[in-house]
Design a protein around this motif. Structure first.
Motif, PDB file in Angstrom:
ATOM      1  N   UNK A  63       0.856  -1.420  -0.162  1.00 22.35           N
ATOM      2  CA  UNK A  63      -0.105   0.054   0.091  1.00 22.35           C
ATOM      3  C   UNK A  63       0.813   1.291  -0.159  1.00 22.35           C
ATOM      4  N   UNK A  64       2.277   1.146  -0.125  1.00 23.45           N
ATOM      5  CA  UNK A  64       3.222   2.395  -0.317  1.00 23.45           C
ATOM      6  C   UNK A  64       2.665   3.354  -1.105  1.00 23.45           C
ATOM      7  N   UNK A  65       2.183   2.909  -2.268  1.00 23.16           N
ATOM      8  CA  UNK A  65       1.872   3.913  -3.470  1.00 23.16           C
ATOM      9  C   UNK A  65       0.672   4.664  -2.811  1.00 23.16           C
ATOM     10  N   UNK A  66      -0.483   3.888  -2.365  1.00 23.40           N
ATOM     11  CA  UNK A  66      -1.828   4.621  -1.895  1.00 23.40           C
ATOM     12  C   UNK A  66      -1.256   5.686  -0.692  1.00 23.40           C
ATOM     13  N   UNK A  67      -0.403   5.432   0.195  1.00 25.48           N
ATOM     14  CA  UNK A  67      -0.100   6.072   1.160  1.00 25.48           C
ATOM     15  C   UNK A  67       0.653   7.240   0.896  1.00 25.48           C
ATOM     16  N   UNK A  68       1.618   7.086  -0.170  1.00 25.29           N
ATOM     17  CA  UNK A  68       2.441   8.345  -0.626  1.00 25.29           C
ATOM     18  C   UNK A  68       1.444   9.261  -1.417  1.00 25.29           C
ATOM     19  N   UNK A  69       0.183   8.710  -2.183  1.00 20.56           N
ATOM     20  CA  UNK A  69      -0.489   9.657  -2.915  1.00 20.56           C
ATOM     21  C   UNK A  69      -1.448  10.492  -1.720  1.00 20.56           C
ATOM     22  N   UNK A  70      -1.795   9.587  -0.994  1.00 19.30           N
ATOM     23  CA  UNK A  70      -2.787  10.196  -0.233  1.00 19.30           C
ATOM     24  C   UNK A  70      -1.723  11.379   0.833  1.00 19.30           C
TER      25      UNK A  70
END
Length: 216
Positions: A63-70
């Motif tokens: 979920x790294x990409x999701x967290x970074x975008x958020x």
């Protein structure tokens, strides 16, 4: 509407773009193969309205990409795409700020329905992912905010909650004090018979709740 498609498989992105065009010819798509491209697109293209994000990308674990975008773009509506669709994965995505989840294993018809719901500013979560989640809100036909007893202002707040925006951003975007925003959020959660944003998204999905963009 401009949609950012983030997936490392060009063929899948092209297929999704064709589906989106078939559902709404006015949709424009922006493509990104990895997190860095996605962030660059979001940083420089202020016209993007929605992100469709693959769960697993090169160089981004889980979920790294999701967290970074958020973190970088907390106000950007985002829907997760993934071949993993177990309940833990789906609910984790919602908890981290996604406003919906579309499994890649869905049939073409199911994908159409999911995309149609997303394009209508609704919430889509795979039905099987909702199994066993105890909520007092029963599944029912498509429901409007007015039928839930929400005022126009509370409808605005609900839309921002479902988009994953934090309390501070809700208050700033609507020109409200923190206490007033908190009061509206509490009223919205009560109307949905839930206590958290994750439960709110699950409840909205069960009801088929759709919110337009004209409730400014």
């Amino acid at each position: 509407m401009r949609i950012l498609l983030v997936d490392d498989h060009a063929l899948f992105r092209d297929g999704m773009a064709l589906l989106l065009k078939e559902l709404d010819p006015a949709v424009q798509t922006v493509h990104a193969a990895h997190l860095e491209e996605a962030l660059a697109a979001l940083d420089h293209d202020t016209g993007i309205d929605l992100v469709l994000l693959d769960l697993i990308l090169p160089g981004a674990n889980g979920f790294q990409a999701l967290e970074t975008i958020r973190e970088r773009h907390p106000g950007m509506p985002l829907v997760m795409l993934s071949s993993q669709e177990d309940q833990v994965t789906v609910l984790r995505a919602i908890q981290l700020g996604a406003m919906g989840f579309i499994p890649k294993s869905a049939s073409s018809q199911q994908m159409f329905e999911a995309l149609r719901t997303v394009l209508a500013h609704g919430i889509h979560i795979p039905p099987l992912s909702l199994a066993g989640i105890a909520l007092t809100v029963p599944a029912q036909p498509r429901t409007s905010p007015a039928e839930l007893g929400l005022t126009p202002r509370q409808t605005q707040v609900l839309r921002l909650i479902l988009e994953g925006k934090p309390m501070k951003l809700i208050a700033r975007e609507l020109g409200l004090s923190h206490n007033t925003a908190k009061t509206h959020v509490s009223a919205v959660l009560r109307a949905l018979c839930v206590t958290t944003r994750t439960q709110a998204i699950v409840a909205a999905s069960r009801m088929g709740l759709v919110l337009g963009r004209d409730d400014q």
